[in-house]
Design a protein around this motif. Structure first.
Motif, PDB file in Angstrom:
ATOM      1  N   ASP A 194       0.901  -1.307   0.006  1.00  0.00           N
ATOM      2  CA  ASP A 194       0.226  -0.085   0.074  1.00  0.00           C
ATOM      3  C   ASP A 194       0.915   1.433  -0.036  1.00  0.00           C
ATOM      4  OD1 ASP A 194      -2.061   2.128   0.357  1.00  0.00           O
ATOM      5  OD2 ASP A 194      -3.115   0.985   2.071  1.00  0.00           O
ATOM      6  N   PHE A 213      -2.509  -3.619   3.134  1.00  0.00           N
ATOM      7  CA  PHE A 213      -3.125  -2.717   2.471  1.00  0.00           C
ATOM      8  C   PHE A 213      -4.466  -2.158   3.396  1.00  0.00           C
ATOM      9  CE2 PHE A 213      -6.222  -1.069  -0.628  1.00  0.00           C
ATOM     10  CZ  PHE A 213      -5.421  -0.510  -1.491  1.00  0.00           C
ATOM     11  N   ASP A 214      -4.594  -0.900   3.359  1.00  0.00           N
ATOM     12  CA  ASP A 214      -5.506  -0.364   4.202  1.00  0.00           C
ATOM     13  C   ASP A 214      -6.901  -0.368   3.465  1.00  0.00           C
ATOM     14  OD1 ASP A 214      -6.219   1.503   6.877  1.00  0.00           O
ATOM     15  OD2 ASP A 214      -7.463   2.284   5.040  1.00  0.00           O
ATOM     16  N   THR A 215      -7.965  -0.949   3.972  1.00  0.00           N
ATOM     17  CA  THR A 215      -9.166  -0.961   2.953  1.00  0.00           C
ATOM     18  C   THR A 215     -10.484  -0.098   3.190  1.00  0.00           C
ATOM     19  OG1 THR A 215     -10.127  -2.866   4.883  1.00  0.00           O
ATOM     20  CG2 THR A 215      -8.676  -3.558   2.848  1.00  0.00           C
ATOM     21  N   GLN A 216     -10.198   1.089   3.903  1.00  0.00           N
ATOM     22  CA  GLN A 216     -11.162   2.005   4.546  1.00  0.00           C
ATOM     23  C   GLN A 216     -11.469   2.634   3.172  1.00  0.00           C
ATOM     24  OE1 GLN A 216     -10.453   3.955   8.639  1.00  0.00           O
ATOM     25  NE2 GLN A 216      -8.264   3.426   7.707  1.00  0.00           N
ATOM     26  N   SER A 217     -12.625   3.035   2.954  1.00  0.00           N
ATOM     27  CA  SER A 217     -13.267   3.885   1.771  1.00  0.00           C
ATOM     28  C   SER A 217     -13.064   5.142   2.324  1.00  0.00           C
ATOM     29  CB  SER A 217     -14.690   3.677   1.901  1.00  0.00           C
ATOM     30  OG  SER A 217     -15.665   4.290   3.042  1.00  0.00           O
TER      31      SER A 217
END
Length: 247
Positions: A194, A213-217
């Motif tokens: 990321d 990996f950061d999955t926040q929207s």
């Protein structure tokens, strides 16, 4: 363009001059006649004044750190902010120049605390030789009178930082606009899944490299940014809007 204020301290070491100037409201750390290395507002000592330092704190949207490492001290505005706002956070700070450390304590109220451990040594030597617990965040902000220390863009330096991070940890690099491009990103891609970046109006180019990996929207990040901005005392929204994801 000269730095405003009256010079209240001047010292020298093998790397050049260290100056502190005071204009009544602010103090400035400088390594030359025109560069403004750090800026500190007396009435708000725990709020960073430079845009790039505030932008570096975007990394707090991606993790809740218990331990961080800072490579490069300056006047300590980043570290003072973290120390004040996160009482359980433990920091290790690496600074090459003893005179810079002395100035940060004497003129910029850098906290003397068991939660803030200082190493007076070269960043690369620290990464290679000093054993310490792994960190949630590594901030690398190594500058001198001539600008960015190129060591923080070398593959061996990046690798050493990576192995110092916990799973889910993040590396934050303060670079300059001249370093923008895929060559710098490609070096990081070998290790970090990321990678994000943010350019500032002052010409800094900040890179955020995550070990996962950061999955926040985008919506979630904006909500978090508003909450964190209230805590820190300054807005993160403008920097967040400039954040670019490198896929």
């Amino acid at each position: 363009m000269s730095i405003p204020g009256k010079e209240i301290y001047r010292g020298y070491d093998e790397f050049g001059v260290i100056r502190v100037l005071d204009d009544g409201n602010k103090r400035y750390l400088s390594f030359g006649d025109v560069d403004e290395q750090s800026c500190w507002l007396k009435s708000e000592p725990n709020i960073p004044q430079h845009e790039y330092v505030r932008a570096m704190l975007l990394v707090l949207l991606f993790c809740e750190p218990k331990r961080c490492i800072s490579l490069g001290l300056g006047a300590g505005s980043l570290n003072s902010c973290l120390h004040f706002n996160f009482p359980s956070l433990k920091q290790e700070v690496v600074e090459l120049r003893a005179g810079v450390i002395d100035a940060a304590y004497k003129y910029f109220q850098l906290p003397r605390s068991k939660r803030l451990l200082l190493h007076q040594m070269d960043a690369q030597d620290f990464l290679q030789c000093v054993e310490s617990k792994k960190a949630d965040i590594i901030f690398s902000d190594i500058y001198g009178a001539d600008g960015l220390d190129e060591q923080q863009l070398r593959p061996d330096f990046i690798h050493e930082c990576y192995y110092r991070l916990k799973p889910g940890g993040w590396l934050v690099l303060n670079c300059w606009r001249d370093h923008q491009g895929e060559a710098t990103i490609d070096t990081l891609r070998e290790l970090f899944p990321d990678i994000r970046s943010c350019a500032t109006q002052s010409g800094n180019w900040l890179i955020f490299a995550g070990t996962s990996f950061d999955t926040q929207s985008v919506k979630q990040l904006k909500i978090q940014a508003r909450e964190l901005s209230q805590q820190l005392g300054f807005s993160l929204s403008r920097s967040l809007n400039k954040l670019e994801v490198h896929t």
